[in-house]
Design a protein around this motif. Structure first.
Motif, PDB file in Angstrom:
ATOM      1  N   SER A 250       0.845  -1.210   0.000  1.00  0.00           N
ATOM      2  CA  SER A 250       0.000   0.000   0.000  1.00  0.00           C
ATOM      3  C   SER A 250       0.875   1.252   0.000  1.00  0.00           C
ATOM      4  O   SER A 250       2.098   1.176   0.164  1.00  0.00           O
TER       5      SER A 250
ATOM      6  N   CYS B 202       3.045   4.612  -0.485  1.00  0.00           N
ATOM      7  CA  CYS B 202       4.149   4.942  -1.389  1.00  0.00           C
ATOM      8  C   CYS B 202       4.992   3.711  -1.709  1.00  0.00           C
ATOM      9  O   CYS B 202       5.609   3.641  -2.782  1.00  0.00           O
TER      10      CYS B 202
ATOM     11  N   GLY C 225       5.726  -7.991   3.513  1.00  0.00           N
ATOM     12  CA  GLY C 225       4.681  -7.507   4.413  1.00  0.00           C
ATOM     13  C   GLY C 225       4.094  -8.646   5.217  1.00  0.00           C
ATOM     14  O   GLY C 225       4.402  -9.820   4.973  1.00  0.00           O
TER      15      GLY C 225
ATOM     16  N   LEU D  48       6.864 -10.895   5.989  1.00  0.00           N
ATOM     17  CA  LEU D  48       7.703 -10.124   6.921  1.00  0.00           C
ATOM     18  C   LEU D  48       6.811  -9.441   7.934  1.00  0.00           C
ATOM     19  O   LEU D  48       5.942  -8.650   7.560  1.00  0.00           O
TER      20      LEU D  48
ATOM     21  N   LEU E 275       7.400  -7.012  10.982  1.00  0.00           N
ATOM     22  CA  LEU E 275       8.366  -6.233  11.761  1.00  0.00           C
ATOM     23  C   LEU E 275       7.951  -6.108  13.224  1.00  0.00           C
ATOM     24  O   LEU E 275       8.726  -5.655  14.058  1.00  0.00           O
TER      25      LEU E 275
ATOM     26  N   ASN F 115      10.510   0.709   3.971  1.00  0.00           N
ATOM     27  CA  ASN F 115       9.392   1.640   3.819  1.00  0.00           C
ATOM     28  C   ASN F 115       8.264   1.395   4.826  1.00  0.00           C
ATOM     29  O   ASN F 115       7.544   2.320   5.203  1.00  0.00           O
TER      30      ASN F 115
ATOM     31  N   GLY G 174       5.877   1.113   7.930  1.00  0.00           N
ATOM     32  CA  GLY G 174       5.899   1.905   9.152  1.00  0.00           C
ATOM     33  C   GLY G 174       4.509   2.131   9.715  1.00  0.00           C
ATOM     34  O   GLY G 174       3.505   1.888   9.049  1.00  0.00           O
ATOM     35  N   VAL G 175       4.493   2.577  10.952  1.00  0.00           N
ATOM     36  CA  VAL G 175       3.240   2.934  11.629  1.00  0.00           C
ATOM     37  C   VAL G 175       3.388   4.322  12.250  1.00  0.00           C
ATOM     38  O   VAL G 175       4.507   4.759  12.549  1.00  0.00           O
TER      39      VAL G 175
ATOM     40  N   VAL H 203       8.435  -1.395  15.262  1.00  0.00           N
ATOM     41  CA  VAL H 203       8.116  -1.613  13.835  1.00  0.00           C
ATOM     42  C   VAL H 203       8.935  -0.690  12.926  1.00  0.00           C
ATOM     43  O   VAL H 203       9.413  -1.101  11.869  1.00  0.00           O
TER      44      VAL H 203
ATOM     45  N   THR I 244      12.085   7.617   6.148  1.00  0.00           N
ATOM     46  CA  THR I 244      11.875   8.269   7.443  1.00  0.00           C
ATOM     47  C   THR I 244      10.660   9.185   7.296  1.00  0.00           C
ATOM     48  O   THR I 244       9.726   8.906   6.551  1.00  0.00           O
TER      49      THR I 244
ATOM     50  N   GLY J 135       7.018  12.890   1.735  1.00  0.00           N
ATOM     51  CA  GLY J 135       5.993  13.915   1.535  1.00  0.00           C
ATOM     52  C   GLY J 135       4.788  13.616   2.406  1.00  0.00           C
ATOM     53  O   GLY J 135       4.686  12.544   3.011  1.00  0.00           O
ATOM     54  N   SER J 136       3.872  14.570   2.482  1.00  0.00           N
ATOM     55  CA  SER J 136       2.631  14.374   3.243  1.00  0.00           C
ATOM     56  C   SER J 136       1.614  13.766   2.296  1.00  0.00           C
ATOM     57  O   SER J 136       1.144  14.435   1.374  1.00  0.00           O
TER      58      SER J 136
ATOM     59  N   THR K 186      -2.549   8.226   2.628  1.00  0.00           N
ATOM     60  CA  THR K 186      -2.330   6.771   2.628  1.00  0.00           C
ATOM     61  C   THR K 186      -2.972   6.159   3.876  1.00  0.00           C
ATOM     62  O   THR K 186      -3.551   6.871   4.696  1.00  0.00           O
ATOM     63  N   ASN K 187      -2.766   4.862   4.044  1.00  0.00           N
ATOM     64  CA  ASN K 187      -3.288   4.185   5.239  1.00  0.00           C
ATOM     65  C   ASN K 187      -2.540   4.559   6.512  1.00  0.00           C
ATOM     66  O   ASN K 187      -2.909   4.113   7.596  1.00  0.00           O
ATOM     67  N   LEU K 188      -1.467   5.331   6.364  1.00  0.00           N
ATOM     68  CA  LEU K 188      -0.687   5.696   7.555  1.00  0.00           C
ATOM     69  C   LEU K 188      -1.539   6.445   8.570  1.00  0.00           C
ATOM     70  O   LEU K 188      -1.282   6.406   9.764  1.00  0.00           O
TER      71      LEU K 188
ATOM     72  N   ARG L 192      -4.320   5.732   9.611  1.00  0.00           N
ATOM     73  CA  ARG L 192      -5.380   4.835  10.107  1.00  0.00           C
ATOM     74  C   ARG L 192      -5.743   5.076  11.576  1.00  0.00           C
ATOM     75  O   ARG L 192      -6.855   4.826  11.984  1.00  0.00           O
TER      76      ARG L 192
HETATM   77  N1  LIG Z   1       1.866   9.153   4.407  1.00  0.00           N
HETATM   78  C1  LIG Z   1       2.610  10.153   4.835  1.00  0.00           C
HETATM   79  O1  LIG Z   1       2.177  11.300   4.866  1.00  0.00           O
HETATM   80  C2  LIG Z   1       4.026   9.891   5.303  1.00  0.00           C
HETATM   81  C3  LIG Z   1       4.772  10.989   5.731  1.00  0.00           C
HETATM   82  C4  LIG Z   1       6.051  10.767   6.180  1.00  0.00           C
HETATM   83  C5  LIG Z   1       6.573   9.497   6.207  1.00  0.00           C
HETATM   84  N2  LIG Z   1       5.830   8.446   5.789  1.00  0.00           N
HETATM   85  C6  LIG Z   1       6.432   7.104   5.870  1.00  0.00           C
HETATM   86  O2  LIG Z   1       6.223   6.421   4.657  1.00  0.00           O
HETATM   87  C7  LIG Z   1       6.242   5.014   4.900  1.00  0.00           C
HETATM   88  C8  LIG Z   1       5.105   4.362   4.142  1.00  0.00           C
HETATM   89  O3  LIG Z   1       3.892   4.797   4.686  1.00  0.00           O
HETATM   90  P1  LIG Z   1       2.593   5.083   3.822  1.00  0.00           P
HETATM   91  O4  LIG Z   1       2.273   6.495   3.993  1.00  0.00           O
HETATM   92  O5  LIG Z   1       2.741   4.539   2.461  1.00  0.00           O
HETATM   93  O6  LIG Z   1       1.493   4.285   4.686  1.00  0.00           O
HETATM   94  P2  LIG Z   1       0.821   2.860   4.500  1.00  0.00           P
HETATM   95  O7  LIG Z   1       0.032   2.806   3.260  1.00  0.00           O
HETATM   96  O8  LIG Z   1       0.132   2.582   5.794  1.00  0.00           O
HETATM   97  O9  LIG Z   1       2.058   1.893   4.336  1.00  0.00           O
HETATM   98  C9  LIG Z   1       2.742   1.338   5.432  1.00  0.00           C
HETATM   99  C10 LIG Z   1       3.023  -0.105   5.136  1.00  0.00           C
HETATM  100  O10 LIG Z   1       3.734  -0.648   6.261  1.00  0.00           O
HETATM  101  C11 LIG Z   1       3.208  -1.935   6.505  1.00  0.00           C
HETATM  102  N3  LIG Z   1       3.393  -2.366   7.882  1.00  0.00           N
HETATM  103  C12 LIG Z   1       2.866  -1.826   8.995  1.00  0.00           C
HETATM  104  N4  LIG Z   1       3.203  -2.552  10.068  1.00  0.00           N
HETATM  105  C13 LIG Z   1       3.966  -3.577   9.612  1.00  0.00           C
HETATM  106  C14 LIG Z   1       4.611  -4.677  10.216  1.00  0.00           C
HETATM  107  N5  LIG Z   1       4.510  -4.915  11.525  1.00  0.00           N
HETATM  108  N6  LIG Z   1       5.322  -5.538   9.456  1.00  0.00           N
HETATM  109  C15 LIG Z   1       5.404  -5.346   8.118  1.00  0.00           C
HETATM  110  N7  LIG Z   1       4.796  -4.333   7.482  1.00  0.00           N
HETATM  111  C16 LIG Z   1       4.095  -3.457   8.215  1.00  0.00           C
HETATM  112  C17 LIG Z   1       1.722  -1.790   6.197  1.00  0.00           C
HETATM  113  O11 LIG Z   1       1.169  -3.072   5.996  1.00  0.00           O
HETATM  114  P3  LIG Z   1      -0.245  -3.481   6.643  1.00  0.00           P
HETATM  115  O12 LIG Z   1      -1.236  -3.125   5.605  1.00  0.00           O
HETATM  116  O13 LIG Z   1      -0.109  -4.955   6.896  1.00  0.00           O
HETATM  117  O14 LIG Z   1      -0.419  -2.696   7.905  1.00  0.00           O
HETATM  118  C18 LIG Z   1       1.762  -0.933   4.950  1.00  0.00           C
HETATM  119  O15 LIG Z   1       1.893  -1.731   3.790  1.00  0.00           O
HETATM  120  C19 LIG Z   1       6.168   4.839   6.414  1.00  0.00           C
HETATM  121  O16 LIG Z   1       7.441   4.472   6.909  1.00  0.00           O
HETATM  122  C20 LIG Z   1       5.787   6.218   6.913  1.00  0.00           C
HETATM  123  O17 LIG Z   1       6.276   6.488   8.205  1.00  0.00           O
HETATM  124  C21 LIG Z   1       4.573   8.618   5.319  1.00  0.00           C
END
Ligand SMILES: NC(=O)c1ccc[n+]([C@@H]2O[C@H](COP(=O)([O-])OP(=O)(O)OC[C@H]3O[C@@H](n4cnc5c(N)ncnc54)[C@H](OP(=O)(O)O)[C@@H]3O)[C@@H](O)[C@H]2O)c1
Length: 338
Positions: A36, A38, A57, A93, A95, A121, A123-124, A143, A179, A243-244, A247-249, A251
């Motif tokens: 999911s 980025c 994942g 995987l 984490l 990539n 993260g939570v 994680v 990060t 970037g901001s 996404t599911n972040l 949640r």
């Molecule tokens: N979105 C933003 O605005 C933003 C800003 C700054 C940084 N980031 C960083 O970008 C990265 C990607 O985030 P995203 O925004 O693309 O959000 P996202 O769609 O929630 O992606 C995060 C991914 O991490 C996986 N994940 C979570 N817990 C896990 C675990 N225990 N083991 C393995 N995989 C796990 C999730 O899988 P599940 O579906 O199984 O949970 C999901 O596929 C993150 O590191 C986040 O901190 C995002």
């Protein structure tokens, strides 16, 4: 300190595009959390560049759905790459469970003899107070930082082997940590709360920012330390703020918060572009460290520009050897699972 610089919150249009990336046939990649957000965008782009991509994942179902979606979606236009030679695979995987990570790596190693680029990539963010991993670590710490550190520990030999491969040019074997600009909110002076890294006693919104911020500062510091330790053997390691993004972040955030912040969020495609810049840009011509005038160990901002991370974190790295200190601390915390 604000959590974002202006340029991180409102990035200019990117001059970097997928079209600048050459054919990746024969190269192997891992994107953790690539089902999911980025990570999905990164996996999709690299697959369409003919790479052999592992989506790592915890949910096989989510990964298989992502793989089917990628395969049935059109690829962005490319002037030189003929599509159709890439492949997509699921790698189990979690984490959240340090005890399971070695088995994931063994599974990967049973299938592959090289690893060209890994994007750490997954993260939570904003998990409720008291959320912990299987082994009882605070969830963001576990994680976002400890799990990836352990994963990379097991993968480092294959990264080094890949960097020695005759077809790997100096700057193409990379370890990328996703990060966040949120690392700016990490504890002072060094980004890590050395005396209470598990932040067991702190609760509330401010503490939540510190927990996420600390885990993301650790990503920046791990990238820098890998660059310092393994740059001389040909490995590039970088961290990036994607970037901001919508996404599911988000949640764990309330509906009201999501509604208020939604207009400030960008499409996840741009986060993928930032990850691709980190993985493939050819502006790195040597493995020299950032503080020695090179780019290894640097921080990248959206949508693929060299940036400056939090001053306290980078000053700690350059002047107080905090990267080494964190490395040793993580090795000590994780020795049971190494
Ligand atoms: N979105 C933003 O605005 C933003 C800003 C700054 C940084 N980031 C960083 O970008 C990265 C990607 O985030 P995203 O925004 O693309 O959000 P996202 O769609 O929630 O992606 C995060 C991914 O991490 C996986 N994940 C979570 N817990 C896990 C675990 N225990 N083991 C393995 N995989 C796990 C999730 O899988 P599940 O579906 O199984 O949970 C999901 O596929 C993150 O590191 C986040 O901190 C995002």
């Amino acid at each position: 300190m604000p959590l974002f610089t202006w340029s991180e919150a409102f990035p200019p249009k990117s001059s970097f595009t997928e079209n600048q990336i050459p054919d990746q046939q024969g190269r192997v990649f891992i994107v953790t959390g690539g089902s999911s957000g980025c990570g999905y965008e990164t996996a999709k782009a690299v697959y369409n560049l003919n790479g052999r991509v592992y989506i790592a994942g915890r949910s096989a179902k989510n990964a298989e759905e992502a793989i089917q979606k990628i395969k049935s979606s059109p690829a962005a236009p490319h002037s030189t790459v003929q599509r159709g030679k890439g492949s997509l695979h699921f790698l189990k995987l979690d984490l959240n469970d340090l005890g399971s990570i070695k088995a994931s790596v063994n599974e990967f190693l049973s299938k592959e003899s090289r690893l060209d680029v890994i994007w750490h990539n997954a993260g939570v963010m904003g998990a409720p107070d008291g959320s912990t991993t299987v082994q009882g670590f605070e969830l963001h710490l576990g994680v976002n930082a400890l799990g990836p550190f352990l994963l990379q520990h097991f993968l480092m030999p294959i990264c080094l082997k890949t960097a020695r491969h005759p077809d790997a040019t100096l700057n193409t074997t990379r370890v990328i940590f996703v990060t966040s600009a949120g690392h700016r909110g990490s504890p002072k002076p060094d980004g890590v709360n050395w005396s209470d890294v598990n932040t067991e006693t702190s609760t509330g919104i401010r503490a939540s920012l510190h927990k996420y911020g600390q885990s993301k500062a650790m990503n920046v510091m791990h990238a820098h330390e890998i660059a310092r330790r393994y740059g001389p053997q040909g490995v590039i390691s970088l961290s990036l703020h994607p970037g901001s993004l919508k996404t599911n972040l988000q949640r764990y955030q309330s509906g009201l918060f999501k509604t208020l912040t939604s207009p400030l969020l960008y499409d996840q495609h741009y986060g993928g572009l930032t990850e691709l810049f980190a993985g493939f840009n050819m502006e790195i011509t040597d493995t020299n460290m950032l503080e020695n005038g090179g780019k290894n160990g640097s921080y990248i901002q959206p949508w693929g520009r060299w940036g400056e991370g939090a001053p306290h974190v980078f000053e700690g790295l350059a002047k107080r050897k905090t990267g080494e200190r964190l490395w040793e601390m993580c090795e000590d915390i994780l020795k049971e699972w190494m």
